[in-house]
Enzyme design. Structure first.
Site, PDB file in Angstrom:
ATOM      1  N   LYS A 190      53.707  17.054  58.720  1.00 16.44           N
ATOM      2  CA  LYS A 190      53.523  15.773  59.410  1.00 16.44           C
ATOM      3  C   LYS A 190      54.705  14.847  59.112  1.00 16.44           C
ATOM      4  CE  LYS A 190      50.482  11.782  59.463  1.00 16.44           C
ATOM      5  NZ  LYS A 190      49.181  11.209  59.178  1.00 16.44           N
ATOM      6  N   GLU A 196      57.820  20.755  48.911  1.00 17.83           N
ATOM      7  CA  GLU A 196      57.514  22.193  48.928  1.00 17.83           C
ATOM      8  C   GLU A 196      57.908  22.790  50.278  1.00 17.83           C
ATOM      9  OE1 GLU A 196      55.420  19.774  48.050  1.00 17.83           O
ATOM     10  OE2 GLU A 196      54.029  20.395  46.464  1.00 17.83           O
ATOM     11  N   GLY A 248      46.759  14.510  57.979  1.00 17.63           N
ATOM     12  CA  GLY A 248      47.173  15.888  57.722  1.00 17.63           C
ATOM     13  C   GLY A 248      46.005  16.865  57.674  1.00 17.63           C
ATOM     14  N   ARG A 249      44.930  16.496  56.973  1.00 12.79           N
ATOM     15  CA  ARG A 249      43.807  17.428  56.823  1.00 12.79           C
ATOM     16  C   ARG A 249      42.901  17.454  58.057  1.00 12.79           C
ATOM     17  NH1 ARG A 249      43.981  13.261  53.478  1.00 12.79           N
ATOM     18  NH2 ARG A 249      42.330  11.698  53.423  1.00 12.79           N
ATOM     19  N   GLU A 334      40.118  15.257  49.112  1.00 12.81           N
ATOM     20  CA  GLU A 334      41.224  14.326  49.384  1.00 12.81           C
ATOM     21  C   GLU A 334      40.703  13.116  50.168  1.00 12.81           C
ATOM     22  OE1 GLU A 334      45.573  15.730  49.735  1.00 12.81           O
ATOM     23  OE2 GLU A 334      45.059  15.282  51.800  1.00 12.81           O
ATOM     24  N   HIS A 365      28.469  38.487  42.797  1.00 12.60           N
ATOM     25  CA  HIS A 365      28.861  39.346  41.687  1.00 12.60           C
ATOM     26  C   HIS A 365      29.875  38.663  40.775  1.00 12.60           C
ATOM     27  CE1 HIS A 365      26.670  42.680  43.513  1.00 12.60           C
ATOM     28  NE2 HIS A 365      27.032  42.098  44.652  1.00 12.60           N
ATOM     29  N   LYS A 494      53.697  13.266  42.663  1.00 10.48           N
ATOM     30  CA  LYS A 494      54.922  13.550  43.438  1.00 10.48           C
ATOM     31  C   LYS A 494      56.086  12.752  42.867  1.00 10.48           C
ATOM     32  CE  LYS A 494      52.794  14.267  48.004  1.00 10.48           C
ATOM     33  NZ  LYS A 494      52.686  13.749  49.358  1.00 10.48           N
TER      34      LYS A 494
END
Ligand code: F6P
Length: 529
Positions: A190, A196, A248-249, A334, A365, A494
């Site tokens: 965005k 990253e 963003g999400r 978030e 399990h 950040k």
């Protein structure tokens, strides 16, 4: 005293009551469930009764949920800490009317971008590209990665890969074995500043140049920041833009969903959008007591703020929804993992829960032991389709269904000491040994769960399910008095990473750091090659 005090008192009065006993009278299964389209949400295996339900529904009124919802859909700047509207719903308003923002209809630009994406996806699907690598992180990764896996039965385009971590292992492992001449790289960010993503994008570009590919043709950007995509050297015709009022999400519905569109084709992608749009319509039209996102939110509030259960397990009995828990973790944590309320005051109650999970039956399990017999109560949210996509393996799906239903039944029913003792007696045990062994086999039961069921995980249904959870998070946020659409809590880390980078690289001295950080830097420096 806070807005939940009354409900907490009610819950306290019934907290030891058996959930199973609530089924003795009336038609609890129907009364405590809701339907939206083909999706069923069953919350009858909780300790919520009519009295509690009415008090929970009153929260919808007193928190002004309907007014906040309408303000969101109307393009008001409800993301007040960033001064932005919240209009990801416009991205899926495929056959709706105008959506106004600052006096301007945003739909023509959205539909034009959707058309450009469709043309581009068709071109790629018909061409020589064999592999698509989506480079992004957070919402620019979790959404597309999750939906591409979820809809793999509809996947008839190039293979899709997802690179998110700045750990070089991620991109190295992904690119190994790919042909740079037939790989399309999608840089999804965005802001187009995320360290990253930009680091991975530069690495991918160097790899492509080194291996005979053509980044000018094979790089695409998905972003709100066209100057930055220009600076990176991506041709504007290969840039698919969106506006800053898409969080963003919440962005998988637009350009960030390009990898899905290339994988399943524009037509199936449209079905995905229409599914979400149908959930939007349900959310806007249904009365609170039938409104699935509101009910899901109220059950969440009941378990988290009223009962005090700190975590929530998302347990899709659907292997292809394997990444849904991670996706919902970002969506919920978030969005609602905050301590400051809209008015700047500190929340006088716990806010968003810890969300985690894994697909069934695998989780059975691994961690279900704790869910059944541990000291903490973990509300479980099961999901199950009536049908799988493998008709030749229908017996697998029947087993999957049986396991899913068995878990919610076991959590509710439990096994008493008396039942466990009878089991041990039947095995021939007696006396103290019988008692000791029986105690290990007791299940306290009375552990709450909900189940979401749907006919089939097709693009339309997946769209419905994701939109359902988005609105659930929004409703919870409104009730908690939180702005669900900012994420200031990711900033400090950040900033500190940026200041630590030259220290780690050795170009700056480590000053002003605490003793622990200094010692860690020292250890790493001593052991680095
Ligand atoms: O982690 C913070 C965050 O801003 C998320 O909200 C977002 O989804 C992610 O980083 C990626 O951001 P971008 O798409 O701008 O690279």
């Amino acid at each position: 005293m806070n807005k939940f005090s009354d409900l907490i008192r009610k819950q306290d009065a019934v907290k030891d009551r058996s959930i199973l006993s609530l089924f003795d009278n009336g038609n609890r299964g129907a009364d405590f469930s809701a339907q939206a389209g083909d999706i069923l949400f069953d919350f009858s295996k909780t300790n919520i009764d009519f009295d509690a339900m009415n008090a929970l529904l009153a929260l919808i009124e007193t928190s002004d949920v309907a007014a906040r919802r309408d303000a969101m859909f109307a393009g008001d700047k409800i993301n007040e800490t960033e001064g932005r509207a919240v209009l990801h719903t416009a991205l899926r308003n495929v056959d709706g009317g105008a959506v106004m923002m600052d006096g301007k209809d945003v739909m023509p630009a959205i539909l034009e971008t959707l058309k450009r994406m469709g043309d581009f996806a068709d071109k790629i699907r018909a061409g020589t590209i064999t592999d698509v690598v989506n480079i992004g992180i957070g919402g620019s990764d979790l959404g597309p990665a999750m939906v591409v896996q979820a809809l793999s039965p509809y996947h008839d385009g190039p293979r899709c890969h997802f690179v998110s971590n700045v750990d070089g292992a991620h991109i190295a492992d992904t690119l190994r074995g790919l042909d740079a001449k037939t790989t399309l790289v999608i840089v999804a960010s965005k802001t187009f500043t995320t360290i990253e993503t930009m680091t991975n994008a530069r690495t991918a570009r160097a790899w492509m140049l080194d291996h005979g590919g053509d980044p000018a043709r094979q790089f695409v950007a998905l972003s709100t920041a066209q100057e930055k995509t220009d600076d990176f050297g991506i041709d504007p015709s290969q840039v698919f833009g969106f506006e800053d009022w898409v969080g963003g999400r919440y962005s998988v519905w637009g350009p960030i969903g390009l990898s899905l569109m290339i994988a399943i084709g524009p037509r199936a992608f449209h079905a995905f959008l229409r599914g979400a749009q149908s959930m939007d319509r349900h959310f806007c039209a249904a009365a609170p007591h039938e409104n699935m996102p509101m009910l899901l939110a109220l059950v969440g509030i009941w378990h988290n703020q009223i009962c005090g259960y700190a975590t929530r397990a998302v347990l899709p009995y659907d292997q292809r929804l394997g990444q849904l828990p991670d996706y919902l973790q970002q969506l919920e944590m978030e969005s609602n993992g905050k301590s400051t309320q809209m008015d700047g005051t500190t929340a006088p109650f716990n806010t968003g829960p810890v969300v985690w999970g894994a697909p069934g039956t695998n989780g059975q399990h691994a961690f279900y032991q704790l869910i059944h017999q541990g000291t903490r109560v973990i509300p479980c949210e099961f999901m199950i389709a009536a049908n799988g996509h493998e008709p030749e393996l229908a017996h697998h799906h029947k087993l999957l269904i049986a396991n899913c239903l068995a878990q919610s039944e076991a959590l509710m029913r439990g096994r008493s000491l008396q039942e466990a003792s009878q089991m041990m007696a039947a095995k021939g045990l007696t006396g103290a040994e019988l008692d000791r062994q029986a105690r290990h086999r007791v299940f306290p039961g009375n552990r709450p769960s909900t189940t979401l069921s749907y006919p089939w995980l097709d693009p339309f249904t997946l769209g419905q399910i994701i939109a359902l959870y988005e609105h659930r998070v929004f409703v919870e946020g409104v009730i908690l008095g939180i702005n669900s659409y900012d994420q200031w809590g990711v900033e400090l880390g950040k900033e500190l990473a940026t200041s630590l980078q030259p220290i780690v690289e050795g170009s700056e001295p480590a000053v002003g750091k605490d003793g622990s950080t200094m010692a860690l830097l020292d250890f790493i420096a001593k052991h680095a090659d």
